[in-house]
Scaffold this motif. Structure first.
Motif, PDB file in Angstrom:
ATOM      1  N   THR A  20       0.804  -1.032  -0.045  1.00  0.00           N
ATOM      2  CA  THR A  20       0.026   0.055  -0.044  1.00  0.00           C
ATOM      3  C   THR A  20       0.778   1.132   0.180  1.00  0.00           C
ATOM      4  OG1 THR A  20      -0.083  -0.084   2.385  1.00  0.00           O
ATOM      5  CG2 THR A  20      -1.923  -1.193   1.190  1.00  0.00           C
ATOM      6  N   PRO A  21       0.413   2.589  -0.294  1.00  0.00           N
ATOM      7  CA  PRO A  21       1.232   3.581  -0.391  1.00  0.00           C
ATOM      8  C   PRO A  21       1.754   4.258   0.789  1.00  0.00           C
ATOM      9  CG  PRO A  21      -1.205   3.990  -1.425  1.00  0.00           C
ATOM     10  CD  PRO A  21      -1.187   2.749  -0.715  1.00  0.00           C
ATOM     11  N   ASP A  22       1.529   3.686   2.022  1.00  0.00           N
ATOM     12  CA  ASP A  22       2.179   3.989   3.134  1.00  0.00           C
ATOM     13  C   ASP A  22       3.442   2.919   3.653  1.00  0.00           C
ATOM     14  OD1 ASP A  22       0.308   2.012   3.817  1.00  0.00           O
ATOM     15  OD2 ASP A  22      -0.047   2.719   5.735  1.00  0.00           O
TER      16      ASP A  22
ATOM     17  N   ASN B 271      -3.761   0.596   8.225  1.00  0.00           N
ATOM     18  CA  ASN B 271      -4.417   1.608   7.472  1.00  0.00           C
ATOM     19  C   ASN B 271      -5.723   1.161   7.036  1.00  0.00           C
ATOM     20  OD1 ASN B 271      -4.275  -0.257   5.307  1.00  0.00           O
ATOM     21  ND2 ASN B 271      -2.501   0.625   4.732  1.00  0.00           N
TER      22      ASN B 271
ATOM     23  N   GLY C  76      -2.134   7.275  -3.680  1.00  0.00           N
ATOM     24  CA  GLY C  76      -0.985   6.763  -3.990  1.00  0.00           C
ATOM     25  C   GLY C  76      -0.811   5.545  -4.676  1.00  0.00           C
ATOM     26  N   PRO C  77       0.408   4.975  -4.960  1.00  0.00           N
ATOM     27  CA  PRO C  77       0.813   3.781  -5.552  1.00  0.00           C
ATOM     28  C   PRO C  77       0.405   2.562  -4.711  1.00  0.00           C
ATOM     29  CG  PRO C  77       2.823   4.593  -4.908  1.00  0.00           C
ATOM     30  CD  PRO C  77       1.859   5.426  -4.419  1.00  0.00           C
ATOM     31  N   TYR C  78      -0.119   1.342  -5.452  1.00  0.00           N
ATOM     32  CA  TYR C  78      -0.276   0.245  -4.850  1.00  0.00           C
ATOM     33  C   TYR C  78       0.243  -0.845  -5.871  1.00  0.00           C
ATOM     34  CZ  TYR C  78      -4.120   2.196  -1.928  1.00  0.00           C
ATOM     35  OH  TYR C  78      -4.785   2.881  -1.222  1.00  0.00           O
ATOM     36  N   HIS C  79       1.008  -1.926  -5.362  1.00  0.00           N
ATOM     37  CA  HIS C  79       1.441  -2.887  -5.926  1.00  0.00           C
ATOM     38  C   HIS C  79       0.883  -4.424  -5.481  1.00  0.00           C
ATOM     39  CE1 HIS C  79       4.352   0.228  -7.082  1.00  0.00           C
ATOM     40  NE2 HIS C  79       4.580   0.538  -5.835  1.00  0.00           N
TER      41      HIS C  79
ATOM     42  N   SER D  72       0.737  -2.529 -10.931  1.00  0.00           N
ATOM     43  CA  SER D  72       0.834  -1.394 -10.079  1.00  0.00           C
ATOM     44  C   SER D  72      -0.277  -0.252 -10.303  1.00  0.00           C
ATOM     45  CB  SER D  72       2.311  -0.636 -10.233  1.00  0.00           C
ATOM     46  OG  SER D  72       3.312  -1.701  -9.567  1.00  0.00           O
TER      47      SER D  72
ATOM     48  N   VAL E  36      -2.344   3.580  -9.277  1.00  0.00           N
ATOM     49  CA  VAL E  36      -2.306   4.446  -8.122  1.00  0.00           C
ATOM     50  C   VAL E  36      -3.715   5.125  -8.109  1.00  0.00           C
ATOM     51  CG1 VAL E  36      -1.802   7.180  -7.976  1.00  0.00           C
ATOM     52  CG2 VAL E  36      -0.225   5.471  -9.211  1.00  0.00           C
ATOM     53  N   ARG E  37      -4.251   5.261  -6.706  1.00  0.00           N
ATOM     54  CA  ARG E  37      -5.482   5.629  -6.556  1.00  0.00           C
ATOM     55  C   ARG E  37      -5.584   7.104  -6.396  1.00  0.00           C
ATOM     56  NH1 ARG E  37     -10.393   3.393  -6.928  1.00  0.00           N
ATOM     57  NH2 ARG E  37     -11.387   4.244  -5.100  1.00  0.00           N
TER      58      ARG E  37
END
Length: 266
Positions: free
Chosen positions: A159-161, A174, A199-202, A263, A265-266
């Protein structure tokens, strides 16, 4: 170890059969809503108990089991039946007696379950509406299934964090996490997040090992498919007018394979 089996809440409701079937229902549950009566098939004891969040890892008691029995057990050389839940198709393997139980985490809104035979014919279909207002909606969902009941694949989501959701770390601070972690072959494994961070997710899939009568092991020779096909579906804004889904097919050739599927991005 992560492979402990967990009991799930059961669902009770009669289901309609589409087409001529043998005496055993191919799909016996679910159809209506969560019940507090557990696995006791006593309609007098049904107490509706809806969890407020999709992520509930207290013994995975929030899992719903989709259960049934196929009268004609799959013979060697024939095609595998398919279980389709909310448009997500998954191979369906059974025991020697034709029985099966697959976990799923249903969200609010309209939910559909369909069982197809190896030739793609619909054996049974169930549609129900989850109207509980307390249940939060999954805005990001990732679903993994695969075509070998002797193999154990794992879903990993970053997750982005910097959170990393996988079998050893199923719930993230989160609010995201694995609400279904299938432990006995072919999936599904499911990541859900109701309030996704920007942010980005993978999304990754890992061929962890194999499973047999003696438990989990790393003997390559025991799997049924020379190349295992993993199917990963990403669902955004599920059961809303903005719902969007993407599906990816990924080959897994050997134990230890780790593949970045997508990957975004939200």
């Amino acid at each position: 170890m992560k492979r402990a089996r967990c009991l799930a809440a059961a669902l009770l409701l009669a289901v309609a059969v589409t087409g001529a079937l043998a005496q055993d229902r191919p799909l016996s549950r679910p159809a209506g809503g969560w019940t507090a009566s557990g696995l006791v098939d006593d309609p007098q004891r049904v107490e509706y108990a809806y969890p407020a969040n999709l992520i509930d890892r207290g013994g995975q008691r929030g899992r719903t089991l989709i259960e049934g029995r196929l009268s004609q057990v799959r013979k060697a050389g024939t095609r595998t039946p398919t279980l389709v839940v909310n448009g997500n198709a998954m191979p369906l393997y059974t025991g020697d007696d034709g029985r099966y139980a697959r976990p799923y985490a249903f969200g609010a809104g309209s939910n559909g379950i369909e069982l197809r035979d190896g030739d793609g014919r619909v054996l049974q279909r169930v549609q129900f509406y989850e109207a509980n207002r307390l249940k939060t909606q999954a805005r990001v969902r990732a679903i993994l299934a695969w075509d070998d009941p002797q193999a154990e694949l794992d879903l990993h989501v970053i997750t982005p964090d910097g959170g990393h959701a996988f079998f050893a770390n199923p719930v993230l601070p989160n609010g995201g996490g694995l609400d279904v972690d299938s432990v006995d072959g072919a999936g599904p494994e499911m990541f859900s997040m109701t309030a996704p961070l920007p942010g980005p997710y993978h999304v990754y899939v890992n061929y962890w090992g194999n499973f047999g009568a003696g438990g989990y092991h790393f003997d390559e020779a025991t799997r049924q498919q020379p190349v295992i096909t993993a199917r990963i579906t990403l669902v955004f804004d599920e059961n809303t007018g903005a719902e969007r889904r993407e599906t990816f097919t990924v080959p897994m050739r050997k134990i230890g394979d780790l593949t970045l599927v997508r990957s975004f991005v939200r």
